[in-house]
Design an enzyme around this catalytic site. Structure first.
Site, PDB file in Angstrom:
ATOM      1  N   ARG A   2       0.170  -2.388  14.956  1.00  0.00           N
ATOM      2  CA  ARG A   2      -0.009  -2.023  16.360  1.00  0.00           C
ATOM      3  C   ARG A   2      -1.263  -1.182  16.529  1.00  0.00           C
ATOM      4  O   ARG A   2      -1.548  -0.342  15.680  1.00  0.00           O
ATOM      5  CB  ARG A   2       1.170  -1.185  16.865  1.00  0.00           C
ATOM      6  N   LEU A   3      -1.940  -1.414  17.655  1.00  0.00           N
ATOM      7  CA  LEU A   3      -3.091  -0.570  17.991  1.00  0.00           C
ATOM      8  C   LEU A   3      -2.537   0.810  18.375  1.00  0.00           C
ATOM      9  O   LEU A   3      -1.591   0.917  19.143  1.00  0.00           O
ATOM     10  CB  LEU A   3      -3.843  -1.194  19.163  1.00  0.00           C
ATOM     11  N   ILE A   4      -3.144   1.840  17.794  1.00  0.00           N
ATOM     12  CA  ILE A   4      -2.660   3.197  18.050  1.00  0.00           C
ATOM     13  C   ILE A   4      -3.149   3.660  19.423  1.00  0.00           C
ATOM     14  O   ILE A   4      -4.321   3.525  19.747  1.00  0.00           O
ATOM     15  CB  ILE A   4      -3.193   4.155  16.962  1.00  0.00           C
ATOM     16  N   ASN A  34      -6.404   4.718   8.182  1.00  0.00           N
ATOM     17  CA  ASN A  34      -5.979   3.307   8.089  1.00  0.00           C
ATOM     18  C   ASN A  34      -6.734   2.652   6.936  1.00  0.00           C
ATOM     19  O   ASN A  34      -7.811   3.102   6.551  1.00  0.00           O
ATOM     20  CB  ASN A  34      -6.312   2.580   9.391  1.00  0.00           C
ATOM     21  N   ASN A  82       0.837  -1.211   0.000  1.00  0.00           N
ATOM     22  CA  ASN A  82       0.000   0.000   0.000  1.00  0.00           C
ATOM     23  C   ASN A  82       0.867   1.255   0.000  1.00  0.00           C
ATOM     24  O   ASN A  82       0.545   2.233  -0.680  1.00  0.00           O
ATOM     25  CB  ASN A  82      -0.953  -0.001   1.198  1.00  0.00           C
ATOM     26  N   HIS A  96      -8.206  -1.183   5.929  1.00  0.00           N
ATOM     27  CA  HIS A  96      -8.496  -2.497   6.517  1.00  0.00           C
ATOM     28  C   HIS A  96      -9.049  -3.421   5.428  1.00  0.00           C
ATOM     29  O   HIS A  96      -9.901  -2.998   4.640  1.00  0.00           O
ATOM     30  CB  HIS A  96      -9.519  -2.338   7.652  1.00  0.00           C
TER      31      HIS A  96
HETATM   32  C1  GRF Z   1      -3.249  -4.818   3.860  1.00  0.00           C
HETATM   33  O1  GRF Z   1      -4.084  -5.901   3.552  1.00  0.00           O
HETATM   34  C2  GRF Z   1      -3.983  -3.810   4.689  1.00  0.00           C
HETATM   35  O2  GRF Z   1      -5.350  -3.727   4.397  1.00  0.00           O
HETATM   36  C3  GRF Z   1      -3.795  -4.340   6.092  1.00  0.00           C
HETATM   37  O3  GRF Z   1      -2.496  -4.860   6.114  1.00  0.00           O
HETATM   38  C4  GRF Z   1      -2.114  -5.226   4.799  1.00  0.00           C
HETATM   39  C5  GRF Z   1      -0.855  -4.496   4.494  1.00  0.00           C
HETATM   40  O4  GRF Z   1      -0.272  -4.887   3.280  1.00  0.00           O
HETATM   41  N1  GRF Z   1      -4.016  -3.292   7.059  1.00  0.00           N
HETATM   42  P1  GRF Z   1       0.945  -4.070   2.697  1.00  0.00           P
HETATM   43  O5  GRF Z   1       2.047  -4.071   3.757  1.00  0.00           O
HETATM   44  O6  GRF Z   1       0.474  -2.690   2.373  1.00  0.00           O
HETATM   45  O7  GRF Z   1       1.373  -4.828   1.483  1.00  0.00           O
END
Ligand code: GRF
Length: 204
Positions: free
Chosen positions: A93-95, A109, A16, A111
């Site tokens: 980690r939980l913020i 974030n 990401n 998810h």
């Molecule tokens: C993704 O699936 C995201 O939705 C979740 O953790 C994963 C991270 O993947 N929070 P990357 O490190 O961005 O490849």
């Protein structure tokens, strides 16, 4: 609206993060990525940042007695980098309150499920095990809970009978890589407002 200085927190492979870097490099997203911070020295996300000349920092949680001390160090790095928006990208980690209070309504974030369904770890596996026919991903503001903050944007994918965790995760990830830069763009252009739990996108 002044240009957003984005700080990204990541613990792992950073795909990401890469999608966000690519969107910036293509001129699709007008932000400065001024810091990438990881709690994992070996996170590939740190290599991706360095490869793009983005300052990359490892902060070792084990060097700090308590979570708030660890987070204070992360906040210091982000503030020194003049960050005014924080994006979590696979940050495991939980913020806590130290980070949230330093960046009120300024932590996002992504998810891998359609919140409020399947928060927490392994959102893709939870969706498969439950037997839903559609899942997807959610970009949301971070609050003190686990994946509970106001929702900015969602993308939906079908869950197929033949899916396993990998195939579903990959289908969702493809959407994540589009959705996160899009949501950041809305924020960067000042087009997002929060009213209670609801996020409104301002359309001109
Ligand atoms: C993704 O699936 C995201 O939705 C979740 O953790 C994963 C991270 O993947 N929070 P990357 O490190 O961005 O490849």
């Amino acid at each position: 609206m002044p240009k957003v200085n984005l700080g990204i927190l990541a613990s792992g492979r950073g795909s990401n993060l890469q999608a966000i870097i690519d969107a910036v490099n293509k001129g699709e997203l007008n932000v400065n990525i001024t810091a990438v911070v990881s709690d994992n020295e070996r996170a590939y996300a740190l290599d991706r940042a360095r490869a793009n000349n983005i300052p990359a920092y490892f902060v070792n949680p084990k060097e700090f007695g308590a979570k708030d001390q660890y987070e204070a160090q992360v906040v210091k790095i982000l503030q020194d980098a003049k960050v005014n928006l924080v994006a979590l990208a696979g940050y495991m980690r939980l913020i806590g309150p130290t980070l949230l209070e330093a960046f009120p309504n300024r932590v996002l974030n992504i998810h891998p499920a359609l919140l409020p369904s399947f928060p927490g770890l392994q959102g893709q596996k939870q969706a498969l095990d439950y037997g839903v026919k559609y899942s997807g991903c959610t970009v949301h503001f971070v609050d003190a809970g686990m994946d509970t903050g106001p929702i900015i944007a969602q993308a939906v994918v079908p869950v197929l009978d033949e899916d396993n965790e990998e195939t579903l995760a990959l289908r969702i990830l493809t959407e994540e890589h589009k959705l996160y830069p899009q949501a950041l763009k809305l924020y960067a252009e000042g087009k997002i407002s929060i009213e209670g739990r609801k996020v409104k996108v301002i359309i001109e």
